[in-house]
Design an enzyme around this catalytic site. Structure first.
Site, short mmCIF file in Angstrom:
data_model
loop_
_atom_site.label_atom_id
_atom_site.label_comp_id
_atom_site.label_asym_id
_atom_site.label_seq_id
_atom_site.Cartn_x
_atom_site.Cartn_y
_atom_site.Cartn_z
N CYS A 1 0.72 -1.30 0.12
CA CYS A 1 0.08 -0.16 0.03
C CYS A 1 0.61 1.17 0.09
O CYS A 1 1.73 1.51 1.00
CB CYS A 1 -0.81 -0.10 1.28
SG CYS A 1 -1.67 1.47 1.63
N CYS B 1 -0.72 3.68 -6.58
CA CYS B 1 -1.53 3.22 -5.60
C CYS B 1 -1.98 1.91 -6.08
O CYS B 1 -2.16 1.47 -7.35
CB CYS B 1 -3.08 3.97 -5.36
SG CYS B 1 -4.33 3.28 -4.64
N1 DGL Z 1 -3.95 0.78 -2.03
C1 DGL Z 1 -3.49 1.82 -1.17
C2 DGL Z 1 -2.23 2.52 -1.89
O1 DGL Z 1 -1.28 2.09 -2.53
C3 DGL Z 1 -4.55 2.51 -0.53
C4 DGL Z 1 -5.79 2.93 -1.13
C5 DGL Z 1 -6.77 3.43 -0.23
O2 DGL Z 1 -7.13 2.63 0.94
O3 DGL Z 1 -7.06 4.71 -0.12
O4 DGL Z 1 -2.10 3.60 -1.62
#
Ligand code: DGL
Length: 258
Positions: free
Chosen positions: A75, A185
């Site tokens: 993440c 993301c």
């Molecule tokens: N998948 C996540 C990232 O890479 C976060 C997405 C979220 O929960 O806002 O930032």
């Protein structure tokens, strides 16, 4: 003597980290993995720094209780905020932890990029972590904080809405010179085909950093004695996760509380 195998904890706010897990799995079929997606509290990208730091500690403690020996922050929003100080508090050494930022930086260092677009959540963009690391390495750095896309993907809010968000992003790039677009993301690569379709008329190369993260995981752990197990944990039911389990060839996922 047999070495006790490593267990790698891969985590995200929800289903996004599955794009990273798929990349890891392709390189390391014997690795034992526990995945946590905290979809009760997703999206993290619209939360405060303090909330995300607190949630991350809860996830890491959960993975430690499950016996994980190594950790992968799949993440970007978490990766932008977790410091060695937080890891020290949990007794996790730098050598036991891979995040999104360092592998992305390694990729950009070697890629000779002119104009770089970093599309990420609002929290990641606000943190300026990528800007600090990447802008000295490229000709022009453009950070874009996207407030809706991660949520739309996480909660399967509709193909048309997702397409509309991605198409509006490309509209902002009309008439601009050649660029490299980082999907910063981990939710975004799950709809990579939509990025490719909507971006087809633009001089933009789309890059998913997951592959570079997987390379770092391969350097961090040896999966020779592993059994290739995957345990998927979510903090509430998820239609999107049910679909993804099929793609990964896993039976299903478990609901846990952190
Ligand atoms: N998948 C996540 C990232 O890479 C976060 C997405 C979220 O929960 O806002 O930032």
């Amino acid at each position: 003597m047999e070495f006790s195998p490593s267990i790698v904890g891969v985590f995200d706010s929800g289903v996004g980290g599955m794009s990273v897990l798929s990349a890891i799995r392709k390189r390391m079929p014997n690795l034992d993995v526990i995945y946590v997606g905290d979809n009760v509290r997703a999206p993290y990208g619209n939360r405060t720094e303090e909330e995300v730091k607190q949630y991350t500690k809860e996830i890491l403690r959960f993975l430690q209780r499950k016996g994980c020996t190594h950790f992968v922050s799949a993440c970007n929003s978490i990766s932008a905020l977790v410091t060695q100080e937080i890891l020290d508090e949990l007794g996790i050494k730098a050598s036991q932890y891979v995040d999104m930022v360092q592998p992305t930086k390694k990729y950009v260092t070697n890629a000779h990029i002119g104009r770089l677009l970093v599309l990420a959540t609002v929290l990641t963009t606000k943190s300026k972590v990528y800007e600090a690391h990447l802008s000295p390495l490229v000709g022009e750095y453009v950070g874009i904080g996207e407030p809706n896309l991660a949520r739309q993907i996480e909660f399967n809010e509709g193909k048309e809405e997702i397409r509309e968000t991605i198409s509006s992003f490309f509209t902002t790039q009309k008439g601009m010179p050649h660029a490299t677009l980082l999907l910063s993301c981990t939710h975004y690569p799950l709809v990579r085909h939509v990025f490719e379709e909507e971006g087809s008329g633009f001089p933009i190369d789309i890059v998913d950093p997951s592959e570079y993260v997987a390379q770092e995981v391969e350097i961090m752990v040896d999966d020779t004695n592993g059994r290739g197990t995957t345990l998927l944990c979510m903090t509430r039911e998820s239609e999107t996760m049910s679909k993804l389990t099929h793609e990964l060839g896993v039976d299903g996922y478990t609901i846990v509380s952190l």
